[in-house]
Write a protein that holds these residues in place. Sequence first.
Motif, PDB file in Angstrom:
ATOM      1  N   ASP A  51       2.714   1.287  -8.761  1.00 57.49           N
ATOM      2  CA  ASP A  51       2.203   2.596  -9.146  1.00 57.49           C
ATOM      3  C   ASP A  51       2.700   3.608  -8.110  1.00 57.49           C
ATOM      4  N   SER A 106       1.897   6.468  -7.448  1.00 50.53           N
ATOM      5  CA  SER A 106       0.890   7.292  -6.782  1.00 50.53           C
ATOM      6  C   SER A 106       0.293   6.588  -5.566  1.00 50.53           C
ATOM      7  N   VAL A 107       0.485   5.269  -5.447  1.00 46.18           N
ATOM      8  CA  VAL A 107      -0.013   4.594  -4.238  1.00 46.18           C
ATOM      9  C   VAL A 107       0.739   5.106  -3.006  1.00 46.18           C
ATOM     10  N   GLU A 162       2.286   7.991  -2.914  1.00 47.02           N
ATOM     11  CA  GLU A 162       1.902   9.399  -2.774  1.00 47.02           C
ATOM     12  C   GLU A 162       0.570   9.517  -2.039  1.00 47.02           C
ATOM     13  N   ALA A 163      -0.335   8.575  -2.338  1.00 44.40           N
ATOM     14  CA  ALA A 163      -1.638   8.597  -1.669  1.00 44.40           C
ATOM     15  C   ALA A 163      -1.452   8.439  -0.159  1.00 44.40           C
ATOM     16  N   MET A 199       3.661  -4.262  -0.327  1.00 45.97           N
ATOM     17  CA  MET A 199       3.469  -4.430  -1.769  1.00 45.97           C
ATOM     18  C   MET A 199       4.652  -5.122  -2.445  1.00 45.97           C
ATOM     19  N   PHE A 231      -6.465  10.226  -6.951  1.00 51.91           N
ATOM     20  CA  PHE A 231      -5.530  10.044  -8.053  1.00 51.91           C
ATOM     21  C   PHE A 231      -6.225   9.449  -9.267  1.00 51.91           C
ATOM     22  N   ALA A 245      -5.020   4.729  -7.001  1.00 46.82           N
ATOM     23  CA  ALA A 245      -3.947   4.511  -6.037  1.00 46.82           C
ATOM     24  C   ALA A 245      -4.463   3.921  -4.731  1.00 46.82           C
TER      25      ALA A 245
END
Lengths: 262, 381
Positions: A160, A162-163, A165-166, A185, B104, B108
């Motif tokens: 993902d 967004s991980v 991005e987080a 990951m 998110f 996330a």
Amino acid sequence: MRRRLGDRLLFGYVWLVMLWLFLPIAVMIVFGFNDTQSKSNVSWQGFTLKWWGRLGDYPELLDAVYNSISIALIATLITTVLGTLLGLALGRHRFRGQGATNLVMFAAISSPELVMGASLLSLFVSAGVQTGYRTIVIAHVLFSVSFVAVTVRARVVGLDPSVEEAARDLGASSWVTFWRITFPMILPGVVAGALLAFALSIDDFVITQFTSGATVTFPLWIYGAVRIGIPPQVNIVGTCIFAVGVLIAVVNSVTARRRATA
Amino acid sequence: MSNIQAGTGAVAAVPDLSPVPAIELDGVVKEYLARGETVQAVKGVSLGVAAGEFFSLLGPSGCGKTTTMRMIAGFEDPTRGVVRLHGRDVTDVPPNKRDVNMVFQSYALFPHMSVWENVAFGLRRKKVQDAEIRRRVGAMLEIVDLTGREKRRPREMSGGQQQRVALARALVNEPRALLLDEPLGALDLKLRQAMQLELKRIQREVGITFVYVTHDQGEALTMSDRIAVMNDGLVEQLAAPREIYERPATAFVAGFIGTSNLLSGTVERVVDGTAVLPLAGYGRILAADAACEAGATITVTVRPEKITISTEEPTGDVSAVRGTVSEVVYLGTSNSYAVGLPDGAEVTVYQQNAHDSSTTAERGDSVWLSWQPHHSYAIGS
């Protein structure tokens, strides 16, 4: 009733497959303990442990095993780094030449070893490169890098975005994000790719034969020994390599299970 | 945390607009290049979010609300325009150097880290002292009610718990603003409603500016101090929930927020600020404060629950329209009527089941609809 019959059939089939896969390996292991008198080690003569103490009878065999292992380790290291980078690029980014890269990668996976070996030999010869230890490493990296790239890419595509991005959002630089988030990951993919690369390298014969020059690896030594008869020491070395492989596989599956449940 | 305004007392009150907004967008445009064509995802958005405010960006998917939020977070660079955080221009500042944090839609969470490590991640990046990290992470896990689950991995937790971890992970950094991208989208209805109240409580408790992206109008109305309704890359209306609902600025807002009836007519005369729109042979519409002159054609919106349905002609200074019931739907707490007008328009009416379960009218009945002049709200097209 019908269901139980189906279960029983499945059970039988599973064991048949296991037997089919394991029988040749069992023969290899068992014949390492064969008290054979002749040069050829093909008929059972009785149990002995003496070959385990006589590994040094063939110093060239030990040299070849050493070559194989060191080549496999070096090639795996290089392949894993390059293949991981390639897999990340292919899985994460859209870039010019991506299609071509994919095509070349699959060509490298699917092209016959004979073709690749012969073409590598002509390449090295025409480039004036002395074939030997280094060219074997180069060749092994070449044919296994695609496998690592494909396994890593599969992992990257499943992430993902967004991980990451987080992580950036929480103040991590790109560098920290990669090592703390992305790399852990994709690690299962990297490990699987590395194991594959090692396994491909250590028992490669065809391409190695073309690119080895005067260097002898374990598979090349066995091939040379076939004409005079394979000594039981080869079975012992094979058993050891197999044992290490099983150990790695068990460790990998146990840690994977722990990762999944912990 | 120093920006707590409105406090815990006035729940629904809009916080005072401090001179410097927590977040300010100034003419922000985002263009993409898709197959050689320039696509404008955001077509020029200017707005200010006050410190401590619960601010929602509401709109259908593809309206540019998520892109707008991602530009505030720093994941997208605006093609034009300026993003300011507490007066500072951050347009070119990367996300890891902006004092805002994001929750998110997919949460996330870092799957290979424990809950504790997830929440501590931001503080570790800022090189906060270990003792301070322990204190703040512990306190934050208490706020989101996850004390005792520090060692769990994200995948061992339920959706609602993961949601709270994501919230804690962002809030523990005490950001200037918290950006939430449809954070409740993956939860089931019951849990979503519980989390709405929970979010509101947490926001009051920590006093941080919340910017909330959602396509769920109910969610936006429930939680927000103010809502920016977006459509097709533009803000259609920016106002408090009540104002958005009662006085929609455009037909889009009227249609997107709740159910709304749109009726148009020509103004015959204006009496004491109330426009009178006669409908040929089937009644009239009265619209208070319509700001128009005789002869103008205007569109008004009326909310279904403002309309009274009856079989007799209403009296007094009310809008009164005659039609035929085409559908009656029993909704439990109310009945929903669809009433067809002679000009082909269809009006939806909700009537509370306050007294008994029998309905006022049946399908095929000829009925009168009436409502107060101030419930007709004239809108721009």
